[in-house]
Design a protein around this motif. Structure first.
Motif, PDB file in Angstrom:
ATOM      1  N   THR A  63       0.846  -1.186   0.000  1.00  0.00           N
ATOM      2  CA  THR A  63       0.000   0.000   0.000  1.00  0.00           C
ATOM      3  C   THR A  63       0.884   1.240   0.000  1.00  0.00           C
ATOM      4  O   THR A  63       2.079   1.170   0.259  1.00  0.00           O
ATOM      5  CB  THR A  63      -0.935   0.072   1.230  1.00  0.00           C
ATOM      6  OG1 THR A  63      -0.140   0.217   2.402  1.00  0.00           O
ATOM      7  CG2 THR A  63      -1.814  -1.152   1.343  1.00  0.00           C
ATOM      8  N   ALA A  74     -12.324   6.529  -5.894  1.00  0.00           N
ATOM      9  CA  ALA A  74     -10.998   6.116  -6.369  1.00  0.00           C
ATOM     10  C   ALA A  74     -10.100   7.336  -6.561  1.00  0.00           C
ATOM     11  O   ALA A  74     -10.557   8.426  -6.902  1.00  0.00           O
ATOM     12  CB  ALA A  74     -11.127   5.350  -7.677  1.00  0.00           C
ATOM     13  N   LYS A  99      -3.561   3.446  -9.062  1.00  0.00           N
ATOM     14  CA  LYS A  99      -4.960   3.795  -8.865  1.00  0.00           C
ATOM     15  C   LYS A  99      -5.483   2.915  -7.748  1.00  0.00           C
ATOM     16  O   LYS A  99      -5.112   1.745  -7.644  1.00  0.00           O
ATOM     17  CB  LYS A  99      -5.766   3.564 -10.143  1.00  0.00           C
ATOM     18  CG  LYS A  99      -5.311   4.445 -11.298  1.00  0.00           C
ATOM     19  CD  LYS A  99      -6.065   4.116 -12.560  1.00  0.00           C
ATOM     20  CE  LYS A  99      -5.520   4.922 -13.726  1.00  0.00           C
ATOM     21  NZ  LYS A  99      -6.187   4.554 -14.985  1.00  0.00           N
ATOM     22  N   GLY A 100      -6.340   3.489  -6.909  1.00  0.00           N
ATOM     23  CA  GLY A 100      -6.851   2.683  -5.815  1.00  0.00           C
ATOM     24  C   GLY A 100      -7.867   3.412  -4.976  1.00  0.00           C
ATOM     25  O   GLY A 100      -8.321   4.504  -5.304  1.00  0.00           O
ATOM     26  N   THR A 138      -5.688  -0.819  -6.807  1.00  0.00           N
ATOM     27  CA  THR A 138      -6.521  -1.680  -7.645  1.00  0.00           C
ATOM     28  C   THR A 138      -5.880  -1.829  -9.019  1.00  0.00           C
ATOM     29  O   THR A 138      -6.227  -2.748  -9.760  1.00  0.00           O
ATOM     30  CB  THR A 138      -7.937  -1.087  -7.812  1.00  0.00           C
ATOM     31  OG1 THR A 138      -7.829   0.240  -8.333  1.00  0.00           O
ATOM     32  CG2 THR A 138      -8.675  -1.055  -6.486  1.00  0.00           C
ATOM     33  N   GLU A 139      -4.959  -0.920  -9.338  1.00  0.00           N
ATOM     34  CA  GLU A 139      -4.263  -0.955 -10.626  1.00  0.00           C
ATOM     35  C   GLU A 139      -2.924  -0.249 -10.469  1.00  0.00           C
ATOM     36  O   GLU A 139      -2.831   0.775  -9.791  1.00  0.00           O
ATOM     37  CB  GLU A 139      -5.112  -0.233 -11.669  1.00  0.00           C
ATOM     38  CG  GLU A 139      -4.585  -0.284 -13.070  1.00  0.00           C
ATOM     39  CD  GLU A 139      -5.497   0.463 -14.049  1.00  0.00           C
ATOM     40  OE1 GLU A 139      -4.963   0.964 -15.054  1.00  0.00           O
ATOM     41  OE2 GLU A 139      -6.714   0.549 -13.807  1.00  0.00           O
TER      42      GLU A 139
END
Length: 154
Positions: free
Chosen positions: A51, A70, A91-92, A128-129
């Protein structure tokens, strides 16, 4: 509107390479949506356990993050010779950091926010990406600043 395709020497980075770059850097630009408007903020972050973690104070950024929408964080850099550049985008989903604050201090004991003021809200971005690119710089003279550019400011 046309899009520029990456040149033949543009290299797509693997997720592991992206994380290596994220861990080697600590300054990024955080993009959030504030109501209906995009906003970008500089942040100094720490890559910890898959993270990204940063500190912030109450205000526009924290209100936008609290919506749970996001976000994107981008960081970039160049090699020591100025012949190759890289860029990584994560991205997250933002959330309050739920981990052990002691682990953050141990991971990087000297990390402090640059801007003055109390920044007691710890935020993490769960990716997430993740994507990244690396490519050679072809003409440094087109963007590299001259050694003495004071004459340009007169």
């Amino acid at each position: 509107m046309t899009t520029i395709q990456p040149g033949p020497q543009t290299e797509t980075l693997s997720p592991a390479e992206c994380w290596d770059y994220l861990q080697s850097s600590y300054i990024g630009r955080l993009a959030v949506i504030n109501g209906t408007s995009p906003e970008i903020f500089p942040v100094n972050y720490l890559a910890v356990n898959g993270t990204l973690v940063f500190r912030t104070a109450p205000g526009t950024k924290l209100r936008a993050l609290a919506t749970g929408a996001a976000v994107a964080l981008e960081t970039d850099g160049l090699n020591a010779y100025g012949t190759e550049v890289w860029s990584v985008v994560v991205k997250g989903i933002p959330a309050p950091f739920e981990g052990d604050l002691t682990s953050l201090a141990e991971a990087d004991p000297d990390r402090q926010p640059w801007a003055p003021g109390l920044k007691d809200h710890f935020v993490q971005i769960a990716p997430t990406e993740i994507s990244g690119r690396r490519f050679p710089v072809h003409s440094r003279s087109r963007w590299w600043p001259p050694l003495d550019f004071s004459a340009d400011w007169e």
